[in-house]
Scaffold this motif. Sequence first.
Motif, PDB file in Angstrom:
ATOM      1  N   LYS A   9       0.919  -1.271  -0.034  1.00 55.93           N
ATOM      2  CA  LYS A   9      -0.169  -0.009  -0.081  1.00 55.93           C
ATOM      3  C   LYS A   9       0.970   1.376  -0.055  1.00 55.93           C
ATOM      4  O   LYS A   9       0.534   2.059  -0.814  1.00 55.93           O
ATOM      5  CB  LYS A   9      -0.917   0.256   1.288  1.00 55.93           C
ATOM      6  N   GLU A  13      -0.009   3.651  -3.100  1.00 58.14           N
ATOM      7  CA  GLU A  13      -0.749   4.651  -2.894  1.00 58.14           C
ATOM      8  C   GLU A  13      -0.152   6.285  -3.669  1.00 58.14           C
ATOM      9  O   GLU A  13      -1.146   6.735  -4.126  1.00 58.14           O
ATOM     10  CB  GLU A  13      -0.758   5.001  -1.401  1.00 58.14           C
ATOM     11  N   HIS A  18      -6.918   7.250  -6.982  1.00 60.41           N
ATOM     12  CA  HIS A  18      -7.966   6.965  -6.378  1.00 60.41           C
ATOM     13  C   HIS A  18      -7.490   5.902  -5.276  1.00 60.41           C
ATOM     14  O   HIS A  18      -7.379   4.637  -5.071  1.00 60.41           O
ATOM     15  CB  HIS A  18      -9.114   6.169  -6.944  1.00 60.41           C
ATOM     16  N   PRO A  19      -6.659   6.305  -4.118  1.00 60.24           N
ATOM     17  CA  PRO A  19      -5.978   5.518  -3.116  1.00 60.24           C
ATOM     18  C   PRO A  19      -7.000   4.979  -2.312  1.00 60.24           C
ATOM     19  O   PRO A  19      -6.792   3.821  -1.840  1.00 60.24           O
ATOM     20  CB  PRO A  19      -5.032   6.477  -2.294  1.00 60.24           C
ATOM     21  N   GLU A  20      -8.122   5.667  -2.212  1.00 59.12           N
ATOM     22  CA  GLU A  20      -9.240   4.732  -1.330  1.00 59.12           C
ATOM     23  C   GLU A  20      -9.890   3.402  -2.000  1.00 59.12           C
ATOM     24  O   GLU A  20     -10.312   2.474  -1.338  1.00 59.12           O
ATOM     25  CB  GLU A  20     -10.431   5.683  -1.252  1.00 59.12           C
ATOM     26  N   ALA A  21      -9.678   3.347  -3.275  1.00 59.92           N
ATOM     27  CA  ALA A  21     -10.086   2.046  -4.127  1.00 59.92           C
ATOM     28  C   ALA A  21      -8.904   0.933  -3.912  1.00 59.92           C
ATOM     29  O   ALA A  21      -8.904  -0.077  -4.515  1.00 59.92           O
ATOM     30  CB  ALA A  21     -10.348   2.302  -5.321  1.00 59.92           C
ATOM     31  N   ASP A  23      -7.103  -2.150  -2.686  1.00 58.47           N
ATOM     32  CA  ASP A  23      -7.721  -3.461  -1.892  1.00 58.47           C
ATOM     33  C   ASP A  23      -6.787  -4.343  -1.977  1.00 58.47           C
ATOM     34  O   ASP A  23      -6.181  -4.936  -3.173  1.00 58.47           O
ATOM     35  CB  ASP A  23      -9.132  -3.899  -2.562  1.00 58.47           C
ATOM     36  N   ASP A  40      -8.603   0.963  -8.515  1.00 59.89           N
ATOM     37  CA  ASP A  40      -9.694   1.431  -9.487  1.00 59.89           C
ATOM     38  C   ASP A  40      -9.006   1.240 -11.080  1.00 59.89           C
ATOM     39  O   ASP A  40      -8.112   1.482 -11.249  1.00 59.89           O
ATOM     40  CB  ASP A  40      -9.439   2.691  -9.275  1.00 59.89           C
ATOM     41  N   ASP A  43      -6.840   3.301 -12.467  1.00 57.71           N
ATOM     42  CA  ASP A  43      -5.227   3.651 -12.089  1.00 57.71           C
ATOM     43  C   ASP A  43      -4.722   2.302 -12.516  1.00 57.71           C
ATOM     44  O   ASP A  43      -3.467   2.355 -12.212  1.00 57.71           O
ATOM     45  CB  ASP A  43      -5.499   3.392 -10.547  1.00 57.71           C
TER      46      ASP A  43
END
Length: 86
Positions: A9, A13, A18-21, A23, A40, A43
């Motif tokens: 991560k 990142e 879209h770092p929130e995506a 997983d 995402d 990305d």
Amino acid sequence: MIDFKALIKAIVEPLVSHPEAIDIDQTETDRFYEYHLTVDPADVGRVIGKQGHVAQAIRTVVYSSRVDGNKRVRLIINDGPAKTLE
């Protein structure tokens, strides 16, 4: 053992929009600790890079980290559409 999820991560990142995506799922086989990275769809190209150079650099860093025991680490970048369970 190193926290490979945090390592992956931390590397990925800054590369993505879209770092929130991000997983990261871990599975374990007889020979490997497998980490499945999903980002995402917009990305994916940033993480893979031209001719896979960025992905190879990420794997080089992750694979060079020490692992206890005989198992190895494997990073799989999911570049297809997200799988849904029905």
